[in-house]
Design an enzyme around this catalytic site. Sequence first.
Site, PDB file in Angstrom:
ATOM      1  N   ILE A 274      -3.095  -1.582 -10.191  1.00 54.18           N
ATOM      2  CA  ILE A 274      -1.745  -2.499  -9.624  1.00 54.18           C
ATOM      3  C   ILE A 274      -1.015  -3.319 -10.846  1.00 54.18           C
ATOM      4  O   ILE A 274      -0.075  -3.188 -11.113  1.00 54.18           O
ATOM      5  CB  ILE A 274      -1.919  -3.235  -8.538  1.00 54.18           C
ATOM      6  CG1 ILE A 274      -2.323  -2.231  -7.429  1.00 54.18           C
ATOM      7  CG2 ILE A 274      -0.696  -4.266  -8.122  1.00 54.18           C
ATOM      8  CD1 ILE A 274      -2.853  -3.316  -6.098  1.00 54.18           C
TER       9      ILE A 274
ATOM     10  N   ASP B  27      -7.874 -10.120 -18.382  1.00 54.43           N
ATOM     11  CA  ASP B  27      -8.628  -9.235 -17.583  1.00 54.43           C
ATOM     12  C   ASP B  27     -10.045  -9.541 -18.294  1.00 54.43           C
ATOM     13  O   ASP B  27     -10.202  -9.565 -19.435  1.00 54.43           O
ATOM     14  CB  ASP B  27      -8.134  -7.865 -17.551  1.00 54.43           C
ATOM     15  CG  ASP B  27      -8.733  -6.898 -16.528  1.00 54.43           C
ATOM     16  OD1 ASP B  27     -10.007  -7.143 -16.375  1.00 54.43           O
ATOM     17  OD2 ASP B  27      -8.135  -6.380 -15.486  1.00 54.43           O
TER      18      ASP B  27
ATOM     19  N   ARG C 246      -5.444 -11.114  -2.821  1.00 56.25           N
ATOM     20  CA  ARG C 246      -6.213 -11.648  -1.568  1.00 56.25           C
ATOM     21  C   ARG C 246      -5.911 -13.106  -1.431  1.00 56.25           C
ATOM     22  O   ARG C 246      -5.938 -13.897  -2.448  1.00 56.25           O
ATOM     23  CB  ARG C 246      -7.715 -11.475  -1.979  1.00 56.25           C
ATOM     24  CG  ARG C 246      -8.074  -9.992  -1.867  1.00 56.25           C
ATOM     25  CD  ARG C 246      -8.014  -9.603  -0.156  1.00 56.25           C
ATOM     26  NE  ARG C 246      -8.379  -8.109  -0.120  1.00 56.25           N
ATOM     27  CZ  ARG C 246      -7.673  -7.130  -0.092  1.00 56.25           C
ATOM     28  NH1 ARG C 246      -6.418  -7.189  -0.202  1.00 56.25           N
ATOM     29  NH2 ARG C 246      -8.068  -6.030   0.011  1.00 56.25           N
TER      30      ARG C 246
ATOM     31  N   ASP D 235       2.075 -12.719  -0.235  1.00 52.17           N
ATOM     32  CA  ASP D 235       1.874 -11.504   0.572  1.00 52.17           C
ATOM     33  C   ASP D 235       0.694 -11.543   1.438  1.00 52.17           C
ATOM     34  O   ASP D 235       0.312 -10.861   2.183  1.00 52.17           O
ATOM     35  CB  ASP D 235       1.892 -10.095  -0.191  1.00 52.17           C
ATOM     36  CG  ASP D 235       1.923  -9.076   0.909  1.00 52.17           C
ATOM     37  OD1 ASP D 235       2.859  -9.072   1.713  1.00 52.17           O
ATOM     38  OD2 ASP D 235       1.127  -8.063   0.752  1.00 52.17           O
TER      39      ASP D 235
ATOM     40  N   GLU E 159      -5.305 -15.489   6.920  1.00 47.77           N
ATOM     41  CA  GLU E 159      -4.360 -14.260   7.264  1.00 47.77           C
ATOM     42  C   GLU E 159      -4.913 -13.316   8.543  1.00 47.77           C
ATOM     43  O   GLU E 159      -3.841 -13.180   9.479  1.00 47.77           O
ATOM     44  CB  GLU E 159      -3.800 -13.618   6.135  1.00 47.77           C
ATOM     45  CG  GLU E 159      -4.899 -12.357   5.862  1.00 47.77           C
ATOM     46  CD  GLU E 159      -4.082 -11.527   4.774  1.00 47.77           C
ATOM     47  OE1 GLU E 159      -3.654 -12.159   3.760  1.00 47.77           O
ATOM     48  OE2 GLU E 159      -4.575 -10.233   4.767  1.00 47.77           O
TER      49      GLU E 159
ATOM     50  N   HIS F 219       1.175  -9.416   4.392  1.00 47.50           N
ATOM     51  CA  HIS F 219       0.243  -8.376   3.686  1.00 47.50           C
ATOM     52  C   HIS F 219       1.049  -7.155   3.896  1.00 47.50           C
ATOM     53  O   HIS F 219       0.209  -6.203   4.350  1.00 47.50           O
ATOM     54  CB  HIS F 219      -1.205  -8.523   4.424  1.00 47.50           C
ATOM     55  CG  HIS F 219      -2.262  -8.005   3.686  1.00 47.50           C
ATOM     56  ND1 HIS F 219      -3.317  -8.426   3.360  1.00 47.50           N
ATOM     57  CD2 HIS F 219      -1.982  -6.740   2.692  1.00 47.50           C
ATOM     58  CE1 HIS F 219      -4.059  -7.808   2.421  1.00 47.50           C
ATOM     59  NE2 HIS F 219      -3.370  -7.031   2.208  1.00 47.50           N
TER      60      HIS F 219
HETATM   61  P1  NAD Z   1      -8.326  -2.499  -9.957  1.00 45.20           P
HETATM   62  O1  NAD Z   1      -9.716  -2.551  -9.499  1.00 45.20           O
HETATM   63  O2  NAD Z   1      -7.683  -1.216 -10.295  1.00 45.20           O
HETATM   64  O3  NAD Z   1      -7.940  -3.762 -10.810  1.00 45.20           O
HETATM   65  C1  NAD Z   1      -8.618  -4.929 -10.638  1.00 45.20           C
HETATM   66  C2  NAD Z   1      -8.925  -5.427 -12.110  1.00 45.20           C
HETATM   67  O4  NAD Z   1      -9.189  -6.853 -12.131  1.00 45.20           O
HETATM   68  C3  NAD Z   1      -9.609  -4.759 -12.919  1.00 45.20           C
HETATM   69  O5  NAD Z   1      -9.024  -4.410 -14.312  1.00 45.20           O
HETATM   70  C4  NAD Z   1     -10.862  -5.826 -13.262  1.00 45.20           C
HETATM   71  O6  NAD Z   1     -11.514  -5.712 -14.509  1.00 45.20           O
HETATM   72  C5  NAD Z   1     -10.255  -6.915 -13.151  1.00 45.20           C
HETATM   73  N1  NAD Z   1     -10.824  -8.172 -12.846  1.00 45.20           N
HETATM   74  C6  NAD Z   1     -11.792  -8.268 -11.966  1.00 45.20           C
HETATM   75  N2  NAD Z   1     -12.622  -9.670 -11.964  1.00 45.20           N
HETATM   76  C7  NAD Z   1     -11.675 -10.351 -12.847  1.00 45.20           C
HETATM   77  C8  NAD Z   1     -11.820 -11.594 -13.116  1.00 45.20           C
HETATM   78  N3  NAD Z   1     -12.567 -12.455 -12.704  1.00 45.20           N
HETATM   79  N4  NAD Z   1     -10.753 -12.049 -13.973  1.00 45.20           N
HETATM   80  C9  NAD Z   1      -9.778 -11.083 -14.522  1.00 45.20           C
HETATM   81  N5  NAD Z   1     -10.114  -9.877 -14.259  1.00 45.20           N
HETATM   82  C10 NAD Z   1     -10.611  -9.426 -13.406  1.00 45.20           C
HETATM   83  O7  NAD Z   1      -7.643  -2.966  -8.645  1.00 45.20           O
HETATM   84  P2  NAD Z   1      -6.040  -2.861  -7.987  1.00 45.20           P
HETATM   85  O8  NAD Z   1      -5.969  -1.482  -7.327  1.00 45.20           O
HETATM   86  O9  NAD Z   1      -5.202  -3.149  -9.280  1.00 45.20           O
HETATM   87  O10 NAD Z   1      -6.000  -3.784  -7.026  1.00 45.20           O
HETATM   88  C11 NAD Z   1      -5.818  -5.306  -7.365  1.00 45.20           C
HETATM   89  C12 NAD Z   1      -6.234  -5.820  -5.957  1.00 45.20           C
HETATM   90  O11 NAD Z   1      -5.148  -5.907  -5.164  1.00 45.20           O
HETATM   91  C13 NAD Z   1      -7.172  -5.557  -5.081  1.00 45.20           C
HETATM   92  O12 NAD Z   1      -8.580  -6.059  -5.343  1.00 45.20           O
HETATM   93  C14 NAD Z   1      -6.642  -6.148  -3.739  1.00 45.20           C
HETATM   94  O13 NAD Z   1      -7.389  -7.511  -3.560  1.00 45.20           O
HETATM   95  C15 NAD Z   1      -5.165  -6.394  -3.902  1.00 45.20           C
HETATM   96  N6  NAD Z   1      -4.407  -5.433  -2.837  1.00 45.20           N
HETATM   97  C16 NAD Z   1      -3.409  -6.000  -2.172  1.00 45.20           C
HETATM   98  C17 NAD Z   1      -2.854  -5.138  -1.288  1.00 45.20           C
HETATM   99  C18 NAD Z   1      -1.635  -5.754  -0.553  1.00 45.20           C
HETATM  100  O14 NAD Z   1      -1.032  -5.067   0.120  1.00 45.20           O
HETATM  101  N7  NAD Z   1      -1.350  -6.880  -0.896  1.00 45.20           N
HETATM  102  C19 NAD Z   1      -3.042  -3.702  -1.313  1.00 45.20           C
HETATM  103  C20 NAD Z   1      -3.963  -3.375  -2.282  1.00 45.20           C
HETATM  104  C21 NAD Z   1      -4.783  -3.886  -2.860  1.00 45.20           C
END
Ligand code: NAD
Length: 332
Positions: free
Chosen positions: A156, A175, A235, A259, A264, A296
Amino acid sequence: MKILAYGIREDEKPFVKEWEQENPEVDVEITDQLLDDETVAMAKGFDGVVVYQQKPYTDTVFEKLDSYGIHNVSLRNVGVDNMNPATVKKYGFKVTNVPVYSPAAIAEFSVTQLMNLLRRTKEYFHKFERGDFRWAPQISQELNQQTVGVIGTGHIGRVAIDIYKGFGAKVIAYDVYHNPELEKEGLYVDTLDELYAKATVVTLHIPLFPSTEHMLNKAAFDKMRDGVFIVNASRGPLIDEQALIDALDSGKVAGAALDVLEDETKVFNHNMVGKNMTYPEFWNLNSRENVLISPHTAFYTNIAVQNMVKFSLSANKDLIETGTSDKLVKFD
Ligand code: NAD
């Protein structure tokens, strides 16, 4: 082969039907009920269950599924934070998720909400409703002038970065893992402190772990620039809501687009009209003209819902047929 899909919403039904037509050998039953201690009995006689819910999967649910001989659980979403890994392992469950269903859905929404904050649309909307069509004092800011600090450059975060670059914003990123392409572009800063010191916008795209809970707390806000904008479509518990309220009061934070919220599950995706809602932080945040709360919904697009339904059913079928799936969740 029989699969029971829990919590199926109206908008998911057409995609279940499509998948059934593509997989005529599988019998899919659906229910709009969520999987809990009472509804788990409906799964008797099935080979696997497909689920999606924010409320917890209790240990009793897993005990009962185990007693029915069902060990294949496929989530239509990403997060497994609402199930106990020890219980999953204890009974030998195989759990799949849909780790990537449409990163663009969430990225686009988070950028949209930032634009709404910068252009102060909530304030203009309220003024407009009152018949006040004046411009001042809601002078706005431009996205191309921002330094957007993206925390988390996974699926994302990377799409969000591309969109921000398209608008001409300066992007910096943090990251724990560095994506090689972004590394080449020199987008990464070495520490969160550096990001906080430079960013005019901080947007969260990382998972919730015990180590990331309340990562945006008083100490973090204190390190940010005055008038920073916060975007969280990741989250809720990543942000200490009381600390955010204090930072909004002091003016440290100029606005926030949320969001997701800490607490929530008791309110989002429920019809709360006419119901008593005890959530002081929600009421406080929602009353502010510079805070945008959405329930959300970042993920909620036709493409994302189709992928969540079809990918999870296919993963459940794979588990039943082969005992494994490329979407198997590893519980460490
Ligand atoms: P992803 O796993 O592809 O990417 C997460 C990134 O976070 C990774 O590159 C990882 O290395 C990095 N990371 C992990 N711990 C970290 C830290 N302590 N400090 C810095 N970076 C760190 O996940 P994604 O698909 O990009 O999704 C990201 C988040 O979006 C999900 O975890 C979820 O919580 C959230 N999400 C929200 C919705 C919504 O509707 N609002 C929907 C889907 C996902």
